[in-house]
Design a protein around this motif. Structure first.
Motif, mmCIF file in Angstrom:
data_model
loop_
_atom_site.group_PDB
_atom_site.id
_atom_site.type_symbol
_atom_site.label_atom_id
_atom_site.label_comp_id
_atom_site.label_asym_id
_atom_site.label_seq_id
_atom_site.Cartn_x
_atom_site.Cartn_y
_atom_site.Cartn_z
ATOM 1 N N LYS A 14 43.718 -29.475 -23.220
ATOM 2 C CA LYS A 14 43.995 -30.196 -23.003
ATOM 3 C C LYS A 14 42.441 -31.420 -23.026
ATOM 4 O O LYS A 14 43.123 -32.852 -23.940
ATOM 5 N N GLN A 15 41.971 -31.096 -22.255
ATOM 6 C CA GLN A 15 40.667 -32.083 -21.744
ATOM 7 C C GLN A 15 41.919 -33.553 -20.784
ATOM 8 O O GLN A 15 41.149 -34.610 -21.254
ATOM 9 N N GLU A 16 42.820 -33.323 -20.497
ATOM 10 C CA GLU A 16 43.446 -34.227 -19.760
ATOM 11 C C GLU A 16 43.771 -34.436 -18.278
ATOM 12 O O GLU A 16 43.803 -35.765 -17.763
ATOM 13 N N ASP A 17 43.139 -33.220 -17.510
ATOM 14 C CA ASP A 17 43.137 -33.431 -16.134
ATOM 15 C C ASP A 17 41.822 -33.034 -15.051
ATOM 16 O O ASP A 17 41.435 -34.267 -14.258
ATOM 17 N N VAL A 18 41.160 -32.380 -16.000
ATOM 18 C CA VAL A 18 39.608 -32.047 -14.815
ATOM 19 C C VAL A 18 38.397 -32.081 -16.262
ATOM 20 O O VAL A 18 39.004 -31.331 -16.901
ATOM 21 N N VAL A 19 37.404 -32.087 -15.309
ATOM 22 C CA VAL A 19 35.892 -31.937 -16.142
ATOM 23 C C VAL A 19 35.217 -31.222 -15.182
ATOM 24 O O VAL A 19 34.784 -31.492 -14.337
ATOM 25 N N THR A 20 34.745 -30.178 -15.825
ATOM 26 C CA THR A 20 33.944 -29.301 -14.623
ATOM 27 C C THR A 20 32.715 -29.071 -15.078
ATOM 28 O O THR A 20 32.503 -28.637 -16.115
ATOM 29 N N ALA A 21 31.379 -29.139 -14.199
ATOM 30 C CA ALA A 21 29.869 -28.092 -14.434
ATOM 31 C C ALA A 21 29.483 -27.181 -13.370
ATOM 32 O O ALA A 21 30.569 -27.520 -12.245
ATOM 33 N N GLY A 22 29.486 -26.208 -13.850
ATOM 34 C CA GLY A 22 28.905 -25.292 -13.024
ATOM 35 C C GLY A 22 27.844 -24.340 -13.286
ATOM 36 O O GLY A 22 27.105 -24.825 -14.171
ATOM 37 N N ALA A 23 26.494 -24.438 -12.603
ATOM 38 C CA ALA A 23 25.033 -24.191 -12.444
ATOM 39 C C ALA A 23 24.956 -22.534 -11.579
ATOM 40 O O ALA A 23 25.888 -22.717 -10.311
ATOM 41 N N VAL A 24 24.487 -21.690 -12.098
ATOM 42 C CA VAL A 24 23.756 -20.560 -10.850
ATOM 43 C C VAL A 24 22.071 -21.162 -11.166
ATOM 44 O O VAL A 24 21.993 -21.060 -11.902
ATOM 45 N N ILE A 25 21.566 -20.508 -10.127
ATOM 46 C CA ILE A 25 20.929 -20.655 -9.549
ATOM 47 C C ILE A 25 19.697 -19.460 -8.558
ATOM 48 O O ILE A 25 19.952 -18.944 -7.871
ATOM 49 N N ALA A 26 18.353 -19.425 -9.554
ATOM 50 C CA ALA A 26 18.133 -18.226 -9.334
ATOM 51 C C ALA A 26 16.278 -18.095 -9.121
ATOM 52 O O ALA A 26 15.772 -19.352 -9.938
ATOM 53 N N ALA A 27 15.995 -17.523 -8.142
ATOM 54 C CA ALA A 27 13.975 -17.885 -8.753
ATOM 55 C C ALA A 27 13.326 -17.105 -9.791
ATOM 56 O O ALA A 27 14.538 -16.225 -10.383
ATOM 57 N N HIS A 28 12.871 -17.952 -10.354
ATOM 58 C CA HIS A 28 12.701 -17.540 -12.313
ATOM 59 C C HIS A 28 12.558 -15.993 -12.490
ATOM 60 O O HIS A 28 13.079 -15.587 -13.219
ATOM 61 N N GLY A 29 12.373 -15.172 -11.323
ATOM 62 C CA GLY A 29 11.517 -13.989 -12.093
ATOM 63 C C GLY A 29 12.852 -13.176 -11.075
ATOM 64 O O GLY A 29 12.401 -12.026 -11.675
ATOM 65 N N ASP A 30 13.588 -13.577 -10.294
ATOM 66 C CA ASP A 30 14.963 -13.335 -10.425
ATOM 67 C C ASP A 30 15.862 -12.618 -11.557
ATOM 68 O O ASP A 30 17.215 -11.856 -11.273
ATOM 69 N N TRP A 31 16.021 -13.675 -12.126
ATOM 70 C CA TRP A 31 17.016 -13.485 -13.533
ATOM 71 C C TRP A 31 16.534 -12.478 -14.512
ATOM 72 O O TRP A 31 17.859 -11.472 -14.812
ATOM 73 N N GLN A 32 15.825 -11.645 -14.551
ATOM 74 C CA GLN A 32 15.708 -10.522 -15.636
ATOM 75 C C GLN A 32 16.048 -9.583 -14.900
ATOM 76 O O GLN A 32 16.559 -8.588 -15.423
ATOM 77 N N PRO A 33 16.339 -8.895 -13.769
ATOM 78 C CA PRO A 33 16.624 -7.507 -13.386
ATOM 79 C C PRO A 33 18.794 -8.418 -13.246
ATOM 80 O O PRO A 33 19.758 -6.898 -13.428
ATOM 81 N N VAL A 34 18.907 -9.780 -13.287
ATOM 82 C CA VAL A 34 20.395 -9.566 -13.158
ATOM 83 C C VAL A 34 20.647 -9.683 -15.018
ATOM 84 O O VAL A 34 21.988 -9.160 -15.060
ATOM 85 N N THR A 35 20.281 -10.053 -15.751
ATOM 86 C CA THR A 35 20.808 -10.035 -17.035
ATOM 87 C C THR A 35 20.347 -8.614 -17.316
ATOM 88 O O THR A 35 21.344 -8.380 -18.412
ATOM 89 N N LYS A 36 19.281 -7.656 -17.236
ATOM 90 C CA LYS A 36 19.407 -6.407 -17.773
ATOM 91 C C LYS A 36 20.590 -5.748 -17.040
ATOM 92 O O LYS A 36 21.629 -4.759 -17.964
ATOM 93 N N LYS A 37 21.380 -5.934 -16.080
ATOM 94 C CA LYS A 37 22.376 -4.936 -15.407
ATOM 95 C C LYS A 37 23.874 -5.829 -16.189
ATOM 96 O O LYS A 37 25.025 -5.085 -16.534
ATOM 97 N N TRP A 38 23.349 -7.116 -16.173
ATOM 98 C CA TRP A 38 24.858 -8.077 -17.032
ATOM 99 C C TRP A 38 25.172 -7.149 -18.456
ATOM 100 O O TRP A 38 25.916 -7.365 -18.201
ATOM 101 N N ASN A 39 24.000 -7.048 -19.341
ATOM 102 C CA ASN A 39 24.368 -7.337 -20.699
ATOM 103 C C ASN A 39 24.624 -5.372 -20.466
ATOM 104 O O ASN A 39 25.132 -4.594 -21.398
ATOM 105 N N ALA A 40 24.107 -4.182 -19.424
ATOM 106 C CA ALA A 40 24.517 -2.706 -19.510
ATOM 107 C C ALA A 40 25.862 -2.516 -19.302
ATOM 108 O O ALA A 40 26.223 -1.723 -19.730
#
Length: 282
Positions: A14-40
């Motif tokens: 109901k957007q009455e109690d809390v708002v949150t924001a989240g981030a995940v950080i990795a070196a630019h070149g490290d995201w590709q293998p994560v993406t491949k495993k995630w989609n698989a």
């Protein structure tokens, strides 16, 4: 080295109690293998993407786990949890850092209404403030705490967020942040908007925002007044995403008072104040 944080948001139903924001950080070149495993892993169960809201409700992509023939109770919810746990394990096994920010809405609104000068310092939309805090934490983490390249050159940071109806607010917060924080602006590149359905790092950021909400809501239930210190610090250990969740920041009365007094939020974020906040674990 260029680091790319992907950021997303979450709130209570109901957007009455809390708002949150989240981030995940990795070196630019490290995201590709994560993406491949995630989609698989998603494809193993026939999903196209992950969203926390759909996971908890078993709707959307997770509707398939309601099938009483394929998944008689409680095997559907168990299979959904197994999928989520496997996705979290992918992040844990990768050089990915998670950061979350939560702002209690009752606190935020009462603080603006009752504390002299607060309304002029903090905008009406708490989500905007959460975004600014998240960007601050991401920038300092990349600049001061994450590995540099082999030549020892300064790290740089470039953001990505979901291309939703909130996209203009993300852009406004980013532009305003760079303008008011020239020191950090020197290491900051741009902000791009991408489709969360096609970009697993945004889905992982949604997961981080959801975890932050899970941590914040029980704490807010126990806090009976806005001046009550919240028993959660920026160093609290997360029950999930262990090894990935690096920092969770939950605003409380003291935090807002210090931001206001220090002329900090929405202005220049000094190294001295950042070190002070980190030292106290506020």
């Amino acid at each position: 080295m260029l680091y790319r944080p992907f950021i997303d948001d979450s709130s209570d139903e109901k957007q009455e109690d809390v708002v949150t924001a989240g981030a995940v950080i990795a070196a630019h070149g490290d995201w590709q293998p994560v993406t491949k495993k995630w989609n698989a892993r998603l494809r193993q169960d026939g999903l196209a993407y992950f969203r926390s809201a759909e996971y908890y409700a078993l709707r959307g992509q997770f509707e398939r786990f309601r099938d009483p023939i394929k998944y008689p109770k409680p095997t559907g919810s168990q299979a959904a949890k197994k999928l989520r746990d496997d996705l979290e394990a992918i992040l844990k096994d990768a050089p990915v850092v998670g950061i979350g920010v939560a702002i209690p809405l009752k606190l935020y609104r009462e603080f603006r209404a009752t504390v002299l000068g607060a309304a002029g310092k903090f905008g009406e939309d708490a989500f905007y403030s959460a975004l600014q805090t998240l960007m601050i934490e991401c920038a300092y983490t990349v600049r001061d705490e994450l590995p540099r390249d082999k030549k020892g050159r300064d790290n740089r940071i470039a953001f990505a967020c979901d291309s939703t109806d909130r996209a203009p607010m993300y852009t406004a917060a980013f532009v305003d942040f760079k303008k008011r924080n020239p020191e950090l602006a020197q290491i900051m590149g741009g902000l791009v908007h991408v489709d969360d359905k096609r970009h697993p790092p945004i889905q992982a950021a949604d997961m981080m925002a959801s975890l932050t909400k899970e941590l914040a809501l029980p704490v807010l239930t126990d806090a009976v007044q806005i001046k009550t210190p919240l028993p959660v610090s920026s160093n609290s250990e997360a029950p999930r995403l262990k090894g990935t969740a690096y920092k969770i920041v939950i605003w409380d009365y003291e935090w807002m008072t210090r931001l206001l007094t220090a002329q900090y939020f929405g202005a220049v974020y000094s190294d001295a104040l950042h070190r002070s906040l980190e030292k106290d674990g506020s």
